[in-house]
Design a protein around this motif. Structure first.
Motif, PDB file in Angstrom:
ATOM      1  N   PHE A  76     -28.507  61.832 -19.491  1.00  0.00           N
ATOM      2  CA  PHE A  76     -28.965  62.604 -20.640  1.00  0.00           C
ATOM      3  C   PHE A  76     -30.488  62.563 -20.737  1.00  0.00           C
ATOM      4  CE2 PHE A  76     -30.182  62.720 -25.169  1.00  0.00           C
ATOM      5  CZ  PHE A  76     -29.679  63.973 -25.524  1.00  0.00           C
ATOM      6  N   GLN A  77     -31.051  61.376 -20.603  1.00  0.00           N
ATOM      7  CA  GLN A  77     -32.497  61.228 -20.715  1.00  0.00           C
ATOM      8  C   GLN A  77     -33.237  61.886 -19.555  1.00  0.00           C
ATOM      9  OE1 GLN A  77     -32.382  56.912 -21.064  1.00  0.00           O
ATOM     10  NE2 GLN A  77     -32.949  57.024 -23.235  1.00  0.00           N
ATOM     11  N   ALA A  78     -32.561  62.017 -18.422  1.00  0.00           N
ATOM     12  CA  ALA A  78     -33.174  62.635 -17.246  1.00  0.00           C
ATOM     13  C   ALA A  78     -33.007  64.150 -17.230  1.00  0.00           C
ATOM     14  CB  ALA A  78     -32.574  62.037 -15.978  1.00  0.00           C
ATOM     15  N   GLY A  79     -32.387  64.713 -18.270  1.00  0.00           N
ATOM     16  CA  GLY A  79     -32.205  66.166 -18.321  1.00  0.00           C
ATOM     17  C   GLY A  79     -31.044  66.652 -17.491  1.00  0.00           C
ATOM     18  N   GLU A  80     -30.069  65.780 -17.241  1.00  0.00           N
ATOM     19  CA  GLU A  80     -28.897  66.163 -16.450  1.00  0.00           C
ATOM     20  C   GLU A  80     -27.663  66.388 -17.306  1.00  0.00           C
ATOM     21  OE1 GLU A  80     -28.569  62.937 -13.747  1.00  0.00           O
ATOM     22  OE2 GLU A  80     -30.507  63.320 -12.792  1.00  0.00           O
ATOM     23  N   LEU A  81     -27.747  66.048 -18.596  1.00  0.00           N
ATOM     24  CA  LEU A  81     -26.671  66.280 -19.548  1.00  0.00           C
ATOM     25  C   LEU A  81     -27.258  66.837 -20.836  1.00  0.00           C
ATOM     26  CD1 LEU A  81     -24.437  63.033 -19.412  1.00  0.00           C
ATOM     27  CD2 LEU A  81     -23.846  65.290 -18.514  1.00  0.00           C
ATOM     28  N   ASP A  82     -26.475  67.677 -21.512  1.00  0.00           N
ATOM     29  CA  ASP A  82     -26.898  68.215 -22.804  1.00  0.00           C
ATOM     30  C   ASP A  82     -26.176  67.561 -23.972  1.00  0.00           C
ATOM     31  OD1 ASP A  82     -28.781  70.357 -22.020  1.00  0.00           O
ATOM     32  OD2 ASP A  82     -27.021  71.103 -20.950  1.00  0.00           O
ATOM     33  N   VAL A  83     -25.141  66.838 -23.680  1.00  0.00           N
ATOM     34  CA  VAL A  83     -24.390  66.110 -24.704  1.00  0.00           C
ATOM     35  C   VAL A  83     -24.069  64.735 -24.146  1.00  0.00           C
ATOM     36  CG1 VAL A  83     -22.353  66.070 -26.200  1.00  0.00           C
ATOM     37  CG2 VAL A  83     -23.337  68.257 -25.503  1.00  0.00           C
ATOM     38  N   CYS A  84     -24.272  63.713 -24.944  1.00  0.00           N
ATOM     39  CA  CYS A  84     -24.016  62.348 -24.486  1.00  0.00           C
ATOM     40  C   CYS A  84     -23.301  61.569 -25.579  1.00  0.00           C
ATOM     41  CB  CYS A  84     -25.334  61.654 -24.135  1.00  0.00           C
ATOM     42  SG  CYS A  84     -25.150  59.924 -23.640  1.00  0.00           S
ATOM     43  N   THR A  85     -22.098  61.118 -25.277  1.00  0.00           N
ATOM     44  CA  THR A  85     -21.371  60.256 -26.195  1.00  0.00           C
ATOM     45  C   THR A  85     -21.916  58.837 -26.069  1.00  0.00           C
ATOM     46  OG1 THR A  85     -19.396  61.632 -25.945  1.00  0.00           O
ATOM     47  CG2 THR A  85     -19.091  59.454 -26.893  1.00  0.00           C
ATOM     48  N   LEU A  86     -22.070  58.174 -27.200  1.00  0.00           N
ATOM     49  CA  LEU A  86     -22.727  56.874 -27.215  1.00  0.00           C
ATOM     50  C   LEU A  86     -21.736  55.741 -27.416  1.00  0.00           C
ATOM     51  CD1 LEU A  86     -25.669  57.818 -29.615  1.00  0.00           C
ATOM     52  CD2 LEU A  86     -25.680  57.885 -27.113  1.00  0.00           C
ATOM     53  N   ASN A  87     -21.909  54.686 -26.633  1.00  0.00           N
ATOM     54  CA  ASN A  87     -21.201  53.458 -26.944  1.00  0.00           C
ATOM     55  C   ASN A  87     -22.150  52.571 -27.751  1.00  0.00           C
ATOM     56  OD1 ASN A  87     -22.983  52.416 -25.051  1.00  0.00           O
ATOM     57  ND2 ASN A  87     -21.424  51.253 -23.951  1.00  0.00           N
ATOM     58  N   ALA A  88     -21.762  51.339 -28.006  1.00  0.00           N
ATOM     59  CA  ALA A  88     -22.570  50.473 -28.870  1.00  0.00           C
ATOM     60  C   ALA A  88     -23.977  50.265 -28.323  1.00  0.00           C
ATOM     61  CB  ALA A  88     -21.863  49.130 -29.042  1.00  0.00           C
ATOM     62  N   ASP A  89     -24.082  50.008 -27.027  1.00  0.00           N
ATOM     63  CA  ASP A  89     -25.393  49.724 -26.435  1.00  0.00           C
ATOM     64  C   ASP A  89     -26.288  50.955 -26.402  1.00  0.00           C
ATOM     65  OD1 ASP A  89     -24.643  47.090 -26.050  1.00  0.00           O
ATOM     66  OD2 ASP A  89     -23.883  47.459 -24.023  1.00  0.00           O
ATOM     67  N   SER A  90     -25.721  52.086 -25.963  1.00  0.00           N
ATOM     68  CA  SER A  90     -26.542  53.299 -25.870  1.00  0.00           C
ATOM     69  C   SER A  90     -26.906  53.818 -27.262  1.00  0.00           C
ATOM     70  CB  SER A  90     -25.826  54.379 -25.051  1.00  0.00           C
ATOM     71  OG  SER A  90     -24.533  54.638 -25.551  1.00  0.00           O
ATOM     72  N   ARG A  91     -26.027  53.586 -28.231  1.00  0.00           N
ATOM     73  CA  ARG A  91     -26.353  53.982 -29.603  1.00  0.00           C
ATOM     74  C   ARG A  91     -27.574  53.210 -30.101  1.00  0.00           C
ATOM     75  NH1 ARG A  91     -25.585  52.873 -35.042  1.00  0.00           N
ATOM     76  NH2 ARG A  91     -24.859  54.653 -36.296  1.00  0.00           N
ATOM     77  N   GLU A  92     -27.618  51.927 -29.798  1.00  0.00           N
ATOM     78  CA  GLU A  92     -28.753  51.106 -30.237  1.00  0.00           C
ATOM     79  C   GLU A  92     -30.053  51.604 -29.609  1.00  0.00           C
ATOM     80  OE1 GLU A  92     -30.088  46.378 -30.403  1.00  0.00           O
ATOM     81  OE2 GLU A  92     -28.151  46.975 -29.557  1.00  0.00           O
ATOM     82  N   ILE A  93     -29.968  52.012 -28.351  1.00  0.00           N
ATOM     83  CA  ILE A  93     -31.161  52.532 -27.669  1.00  0.00           C
ATOM     84  C   ILE A  93     -31.670  53.775 -28.374  1.00  0.00           C
ATOM     85  CG2 ILE A  93     -31.965  53.635 -25.544  1.00  0.00           C
ATOM     86  CD1 ILE A  93     -30.091  51.720 -24.015  1.00  0.00           C
ATOM     87  N   MET A  94     -30.764  54.688 -28.711  1.00  0.00           N
ATOM     88  CA  MET A  94     -31.179  55.937 -29.346  1.00  0.00           C
ATOM     89  C   MET A  94     -31.653  55.710 -30.783  1.00  0.00           C
ATOM     90  SD  MET A  94     -30.947  57.760 -26.787  1.00  0.00           S
ATOM     91  CE  MET A  94     -31.291  59.424 -27.326  1.00  0.00           C
TER      92      MET A  94
END
Length: 581
Positions: free
Chosen positions: A294-312
């Motif tokens: 997602f961050q690299a521009g390869e996805l337009d939608v990204c579902t978040l788990n606990a860790d990735s949610r914290e990053i965002m």
């Protein structure tokens, strides 16, 4: 359940494991009048009023730009699974199916029934006979017209045992549907018939408040007989060239375990309202890899788990949420010689600290499950899980109870006449092989070690292998989810009826079966509610499963996406009418 039925509803496997889809309700007027919405903004409102947060597309000044292609988006589909509408079981598969298949009716952004192939319908005064008028001029991608016979053929196949559908029981709503499945009558005796090419008559087995909603479910999608017989049952919908669809998109390519590409169907009846030319569906099961894409521009939608949610959250990036109505639970295979004992199952459930699971594993907006059913309303229009809480308090405790767990464990050992070590040696847990599933397995392993003093093995495997093991009853413990297919407690509770296709623990209780049968044959809403509450109590008393948490889904979208998409309890995701900036 979408198994959700439920479910069991998964988009990207971004949380911890797989969700099945489940089972249907919504009382609607007898004639459809509301057109399908073609330009709504994303919604996070749960149709049951359960905890959810409002979705807001990412603003231009802070959004990741998204993928470069014009008039196309890329989403993460998640783990590969069967896409044949007659045999698919996972919620992310049912969600994808809605992009290229149109049922008799569809669901809009508010999970309300709107026209699909059927443009209008009438319902008899006794609620048993439905007459559907079908849309003329609608075609399959092989050029054949979409007619009433496409539905009767599909439903006959769904009810044929050799098809191997876990959702055959969905067609038991038709008069004599179950009898036909069991070889007790002919297809001419089943309650559906093509009155003409564009008129379909359906007769129900009994009162079914959620019947109309059910007709939107993926397993009841039409099938073109000519195409199906040309390619053969074994190949149907297994490769891109073996798809024949009637929806807004068609399947252009399928690179197994990598990606699926959908392209716009110019012959779709609503094609002028479909802006996207292409939907690219990646298959990324690792949560960190999905966020990186997602961050690299390869996805337009990204579902978040606990860790990735914290990053965002740390990036102050706008996070969207919705309730997908999913519940996650531990499965206890009652065919296992140790787990056949109810006290052993209770001991394992009592050893699980559900609040600790939320804090350490699920995180985010997820909630402790104190009962089984969630995401649907009870007779009073309030969330059924609140009704259960009011009736019984917490059927499953939020925190582990080591003393009660050990007491139940020792009682079970005495009944079985074996030692603790012998019992533990026959119990292992199957998990997925994603990073989240691995964490789950380790958590439960430690819970049983700490609170029961036993060691169990954990068996990581691919999603397909894990699914096959459940189907073949080649497991002891498993952790999975179930999501609702319609807004009625039946969508969860009928799963544990003896012989149900999704009853992968093989639980069997005549009292439970009687309660569900009675609830399924009456229009007395108070009686239905009473029976459903009693079923929840039986699940807690006999523990064929151990509910752990109710899920909320968090996700982010790129700056490329404007609106016109929705993610809801009963749709999971729908990007058919997405508009771009």
């Amino acid at each position: 359940m979408k198994r959700s039925k439920i479910l069991a509803l998964v988009l990207a496997l971004a949380l911890v494991c797989t969700t099945f889809a489940a089972c249907g309700d919504n009382n609607t007027s007898s004639t459809a009048s509301k057109p399908a919405n073609s330009g709504t903004s994303s919604t996070a409102e749960s149709s049951t009023g359960e905890n959810s947060a409002e979705s807001t597309p990412a603003s231009d000044n802070m959004a990741y730009p998204g993928t470069p292609g014009d008039n196309e988006i890329t989403i993460n589909f998640g783990a590969e699974e069967k896409l044949n509408t007659l045999v698919e079981t996972y919620s992310h598969c049912f969600a994808l199916t809605k992009h290229y298949m149109v049922n008799l009716v569809q669901l809009d952004e508010n999970d309300e029934v709107v026209p699909g192939v059927a443009t209008e319908w009438t319902i008899s005064d006794d609620g048993l006979v439905y007459n559907f008028k079908l849309r003329e001029g609608m075609t399959w991608t092989n050029g054949e017209p979409v007619t009433a016979k496409d539905f009767t053929f599909a439903w006959e196949k769904l009810l044929t045992k050799d098809t191997g559908s876990n959702y055959a029981y969905f067609a038991y709503i038709f008069k004599n549907g179950e009898k036909f499945y069991n070889g007790e009558c002919g297809i001419e005796d089943v309650g559906f018939k093509a009155v003409s090419d564009y008129e379909l008559e359906v007769t129900l087995e009994g009162p079914t408040p959620y019947a109309l909603f059910t007709f939107s479910f993926g397993s009841l999608a039409p099938v073109n007989q000519k195409f199906y017989e040309e390619v053969g049952a074994d190949k149907y919908m297994t490769e891109a060239q073996y798809f024949n669809t009637n929806g807004a998109f068609k399947v252009e390519s399928w690179t197994h375990d990598d990606s699926i590409v959908l392209v716009k169907n110019p012959d779709f009846y609503d094609a002028d309202k479909v802006q996207l030319d292409k939907i690219n569906c990646k298959m990324i099961i690792d949560s960190a890899a999905q966020l990186n894409a997602f961050q690299a521009g390869e996805l337009d939608v990204c579902t978040l788990n606990a860790d990735s949610r914290e990053i965002m959250v740390n990036e102050d990036y706008p996070i969207q949420s919705y309730s997908d109505g999913a519940e996650f639970h531990m499965l206890f295979n009652t065919n296992n010689e140790v787990l056949a004992n109810a006290n052993i199952r209770k001991a394992l459930s009592l050893a699980i600290d559900r609040e600790a699971f939320i804090a350490a594993i699920a995180k985010g907006s997820n909630q402790v499950a104190t009962s089984f059913t969630t995401g649907v309303n009870g007779v009073n229009g309030t969330p059924f899980r609140d009704d259960v809480l009011a009736e019984y308090d917490e059927l499953f405790k939020k925190n582990a109870d080591p003393d009660a767990a050990k007491e139940a464990w020792n009682k079970g050992l005495e009944e079985l006449g074996i030692t603790s070590e012998e019992a533990a040696s026959k119990i292992s847990m199957n998990t997925g092989n994603s990073d989240d599933a691995t964490k789950q397995g380790a958590f439960f392993q430690e819970q049983f070690r700490t609170n029961l003093g036993i060691e169990i093995a954990v068996n990581p495997m691919t999603t397909q292998a894990q699914s096959d093991a459940r189907d073949n009853r080649d497991y002891a413990l498993d952790f999975t989810g179930w999501g609702p297919d319609y807004n009625d407690p039946m969508t969860f509770l009928d799963m544990w009826v003896t012989g149900n296709g999704n009853n992968s623990v093989d639980y069997s209780n005549p009292e439970y079966d009687k309660l569900i049968a009675e609830a399924g044959s009456t229009n007395d809403l108070e009686l239905r509610q009473k029976n459903f509450l009693a079923c929840e109590k039986l699940i807690a008393d006999e523990c064929p499963i151990a509910p752990v948490y109710w899920r909320m889904r968090d996700y982010v979208t790129s700056g490329k996406i404007n609106n016109g998409y929705w993610r809801t309890t009963f749709t999971d995701f729908n990007f058919t009418y997405t508009t771009l900036k």
